[in-house]
Design a protein around this motif. Sequence first.
Motif, PDB file in Angstrom:
ATOM      1  N   LEU A  37       2.185 -15.677   3.214  1.00 29.73           N
ATOM      2  CA  LEU A  37       2.514 -14.933   4.427  1.00 29.73           C
ATOM      3  C   LEU A  37       2.280 -13.430   4.243  1.00 29.73           C
ATOM      4  O   LEU A  37       1.842 -12.738   5.166  1.00 29.73           O
ATOM      5  N   HIS A  38       2.565 -12.937   3.050  1.00 31.38           N
ATOM      6  CA  HIS A  38       2.326 -11.512   2.780  1.00 31.38           C
ATOM      7  C   HIS A  38       0.853 -11.179   2.948  1.00 31.38           C
ATOM      8  O   HIS A  38       0.502 -10.184   3.614  1.00 31.38           O
ATOM      9  N   LEU A  39      -0.043 -11.984   2.369  1.00 29.02           N
ATOM     10  CA  LEU A  39      -1.476 -11.714   2.463  1.00 29.02           C
ATOM     11  C   LEU A  39      -1.970 -11.851   3.892  1.00 29.02           C
ATOM     12  O   LEU A  39      -2.816 -11.071   4.347  1.00 29.02           O
ATOM     13  N   LEU A  40      -1.422 -12.830   4.625  1.00 28.48           N
ATOM     14  CA  LEU A  40      -1.816 -13.007   6.029  1.00 28.48           C
ATOM     15  C   LEU A  40      -1.432 -11.782   6.855  1.00 28.48           C
ATOM     16  O   LEU A  40      -2.254 -11.239   7.603  1.00 28.48           O
ATOM     17  N   THR A  41      -0.184 -11.326   6.720  1.00 32.61           N
ATOM     18  CA  THR A  41       0.262 -10.166   7.502  1.00 32.61           C
ATOM     19  C   THR A  41      -0.437  -8.886   7.040  1.00 32.61           C
ATOM     20  O   THR A  41      -0.667  -7.977   7.847  1.00 32.61           O
ATOM     21  N   LEU A  42      -0.777  -8.808   5.762  1.00 36.16           N
ATOM     22  CA  LEU A  42      -1.527  -7.658   5.263  1.00 36.16           C
ATOM     23  C   LEU A  42      -2.902  -7.586   5.922  1.00 36.16           C
ATOM     24  O   LEU A  42      -3.341  -6.514   6.364  1.00 36.16           O
ATOM     25  N   LEU A  43      -3.578  -8.729   6.028  1.00 36.93           N
ATOM     26  CA  LEU A  43      -4.897  -8.768   6.673  1.00 36.93           C
ATOM     27  C   LEU A  43      -4.801  -8.443   8.159  1.00 36.93           C
ATOM     28  O   LEU A  43      -5.657  -7.745   8.714  1.00 36.93           O
ATOM     29  N   ILE A  44      -3.750  -8.958   8.806  1.00 38.04           N
ATOM     30  CA  ILE A  44      -3.550  -8.641  10.229  1.00 38.04           C
ATOM     31  C   ILE A  44      -3.356  -7.145  10.409  1.00 38.04           C
ATOM     32  O   ILE A  44      -3.954  -6.519  11.289  1.00 38.04           O
ATOM     33  N   ALA A  65      -5.255  -2.217  -2.316  1.00 40.04           N
ATOM     34  CA  ALA A  65      -5.020  -2.905  -3.591  1.00 40.04           C
ATOM     35  C   ALA A  65      -3.543  -2.844  -3.963  1.00 40.04           C
ATOM     36  O   ALA A  65      -2.961  -3.836  -4.426  1.00 40.04           O
ATOM     37  N   ALA A  66      -2.925  -1.679  -3.751  1.00 35.41           N
ATOM     38  CA  ALA A  66      -1.496  -1.538  -4.060  1.00 35.41           C
ATOM     39  C   ALA A  66      -0.665  -2.494  -3.226  1.00 35.41           C
ATOM     40  O   ALA A  66       0.249  -3.163  -3.727  1.00 35.41           O
ATOM     41  N   SER A  67      -0.987  -2.602  -1.938  1.00 34.42           N
ATOM     42  CA  SER A  67      -0.247  -3.510  -1.059  1.00 34.42           C
ATOM     43  C   SER A  67      -0.513  -4.970  -1.403  1.00 34.42           C
ATOM     44  O   SER A  67       0.389  -5.803  -1.350  1.00 34.42           O
ATOM     45  N   THR A  68      -1.747  -5.284  -1.763  1.00 36.62           N
ATOM     46  CA  THR A  68      -2.098  -6.667  -2.098  1.00 36.62           C
ATOM     47  C   THR A  68      -1.253  -7.187  -3.259  1.00 36.62           C
ATOM     48  O   THR A  68      -0.745  -8.314  -3.217  1.00 36.62           O
ATOM     49  N   PHE A  69      -1.067  -6.369  -4.278  1.00 42.07           N
ATOM     50  CA  PHE A  69      -0.325  -6.795  -5.469  1.00 42.07           C
ATOM     51  C   PHE A  69       1.144  -6.367  -5.433  1.00 42.07           C
ATOM     52  O   PHE A  69       1.836  -6.422  -6.448  1.00 42.07           O
ATOM     53  N   GLN A  72       3.091  -1.212  -3.831  1.00 40.00           N
ATOM     54  CA  GLN A  72       3.234  -0.036  -2.974  1.00 40.00           C
ATOM     55  C   GLN A  72       4.598   0.656  -3.043  1.00 40.00           C
ATOM     56  O   GLN A  72       4.659   1.885  -2.923  1.00 40.00           O
ATOM     57  N   PRO A  73       5.728  -0.059  -3.291  1.00 46.15           N
ATOM     58  CA  PRO A  73       6.995   0.679  -3.347  1.00 46.15           C
ATOM     59  C   PRO A  73       7.164   1.526  -4.600  1.00 46.15           C
ATOM     60  O   PRO A  73       8.113   2.314  -4.686  1.00 46.15           O
ATOM     61  N   PHE A  74       6.240   1.394  -5.571  1.00 48.55           N
ATOM     62  CA  PHE A  74       6.327   2.202  -6.780  1.00 48.55           C
ATOM     63  C   PHE A  74       5.690   3.579  -6.601  1.00 48.55           C
ATOM     64  O   PHE A  74       5.788   4.431  -7.482  1.00 48.55           O
ATOM     65  N   PHE A  75       5.033   3.794  -5.457  1.00 50.12           N
ATOM     66  CA  PHE A  75       4.430   5.094  -5.160  1.00 50.12           C
ATOM     67  C   PHE A  75       5.341   5.846  -4.188  1.00 50.12           C
ATOM     68  O   PHE A  75       5.566   5.377  -3.065  1.00 50.12           O
ATOM     69  N   PRO A  76       5.879   6.994  -4.573  1.00 52.79           N
ATOM     70  CA  PRO A  76       6.851   7.715  -3.728  1.00 52.79           C
ATOM     71  C   PRO A  76       6.202   8.482  -2.585  1.00 52.79           C
ATOM     72  O   PRO A  76       6.398   9.689  -2.423  1.00 52.79           O
ATOM     73  N   SER A  77       5.425   7.787  -1.793  1.00 47.12           N
ATOM     74  CA  SER A  77       4.758   8.398  -0.643  1.00 47.12           C
ATOM     75  C   SER A  77       4.707   7.377   0.479  1.00 47.12           C
ATOM     76  O   SER A  77       4.315   6.220   0.255  1.00 47.12           O
ATOM     77  N   ALA A  78       5.071   7.798   1.696  1.00 49.00           N
ATOM     78  CA  ALA A  78       5.070   6.867   2.839  1.00 49.00           C
ATOM     79  C   ALA A  78       3.691   6.296   3.100  1.00 49.00           C
ATOM     80  O   ALA A  78       3.551   5.188   3.624  1.00 49.00           O
ATOM     81  N   ASP A  79       2.632   7.046   2.741  1.00 48.52           N
ATOM     82  CA  ASP A  79       1.276   6.527   2.902  1.00 48.52           C
ATOM     83  C   ASP A  79       1.053   5.278   2.066  1.00 48.52           C
ATOM     84  O   ASP A  79       0.175   4.474   2.364  1.00 48.52           O
ATOM     85  N   SER A  88       6.699  -5.147   3.997  1.00 47.29           N
ATOM     86  CA  SER A  88       6.386  -5.819   2.731  1.00 47.29           C
ATOM     87  C   SER A  88       6.803  -5.005   1.512  1.00 47.29           C
ATOM     88  O   SER A  88       6.719  -5.499   0.388  1.00 47.29           O
ATOM     89  N   TRP A  89       7.278  -3.756   1.711  1.00 41.89           N
ATOM     90  CA  TRP A  89       7.762  -2.987   0.553  1.00 41.89           C
ATOM     91  C   TRP A  89       8.864  -3.745  -0.170  1.00 41.89           C
ATOM     92  O   TRP A  89       8.961  -3.684  -1.403  1.00 41.89           O
ATOM     93  N   SER A  90       9.691  -4.471   0.604  1.00 42.72           N
ATOM     94  CA  SER A  90      10.815  -5.184  -0.014  1.00 42.72           C
ATOM     95  C   SER A  90      10.342  -6.306  -0.932  1.00 42.72           C
ATOM     96  O   SER A  90      11.025  -6.665  -1.891  1.00 42.72           O
ATOM     97  N   LEU A  91       9.163  -6.856  -0.654  1.00 40.48           N
ATOM     98  CA  LEU A  91       8.638  -7.932  -1.498  1.00 40.48           C
ATOM     99  C   LEU A  91       8.258  -7.400  -2.880  1.00 40.48           C
ATOM    100  O   LEU A  91       8.356  -8.116  -3.879  1.00 40.48           O
ATOM    101  N   GLY A  92       7.821  -6.129  -2.937  1.00 41.92           N
ATOM    102  CA  GLY A  92       7.538  -5.525  -4.224  1.00 41.92           C
ATOM    103  C   GLY A  92       8.796  -5.427  -5.071  1.00 41.92           C
ATOM    104  O   GLY A  92       8.754  -5.640  -6.292  1.00 41.92           O
ATOM    105  N   CYS A  93       9.918  -5.127  -4.414  1.00 42.94           N
ATOM    106  CA  CYS A  93      11.197  -5.095  -5.132  1.00 42.94           C
ATOM    107  C   CYS A  93      11.566  -6.488  -5.614  1.00 42.94           C
ATOM    108  O   CYS A  93      11.982  -6.676  -6.760  1.00 42.94           O
TER     109      CYS A  93
END
Length: 243
Positions: A37-44, A65-69, A72-79, A88-93
């Motif tokens: 589901l993460h990859l599907l919503t990422l592509l959308i 690439a950061a979002s795929t794996f 992304q929550p390890f980078f302290p920037s909203a971008d 999906s930031w919560s999934l990284g946690c």
Amino acid sequence: FILSGFIIAYNYEEKLLEKITTKRTFWVARIARIYPLHLLTLLIAACIGGYVQYNDTTDWIKHFAASTFLLQPFFPSADYFFSFNSPSWSLGCEQLFYICLLIMLTGMHLTAEEQIKAYWYVNPITRLPDFFVGVLLYQFYRSIFNKKISYSTGTLLEIGVVILFFVFYFCAADIPKVYRYSCYYWLPVSLVILIFALQRGYISRLLSNRVLVIGGEISYSFYLIHLFIILTYLQMATLYQWH
């Protein structure tokens, strides 16, 4: 995250320690739950432009690439941490918590008992707060699960913890963010999870309705797509207002 820690410990702690299940089985189940589901919503999100900003194609690829794996929550920037499908930031946690749980259980299993406290109990890395509050909560739940609690007492406890949660919720605006974003909700959320996990009162029985249970099971999917729905609604509302 507290609920996640509780559920993971409930489902896997004893199985992993007693080798009833394997680490491979654990990871297959976790990846199967998170990644499709993460990859599907990422592509959308990539297709419809659900992204903050980027400078060039190389920058876009780095963010993607950061979002795929789920880094992304390890980078302290909203971008980064809110790029593409921001929930999906919560999934990284979650992914980090799973790794830490396995490290902790394996490490404690291999460490001499008299050294467990020194190497694991006081180690900041293994005390990732929210998730392990849930893991510890499960230990307490297990110790009181067989206690006799009457239906009326269970109902009063359930009503009480719901009221307590709303008291915390409505007072939250007056609490500094440093506490509100960290430990403020530990107590009410932990009590809600604990009391309702016992399923001894009227509200928990009501919530055991098959339709509501199915709703709970698919809530993860709704969580990952809710931003798309809100953005689409806002765009349609703006367009309607313009006309």
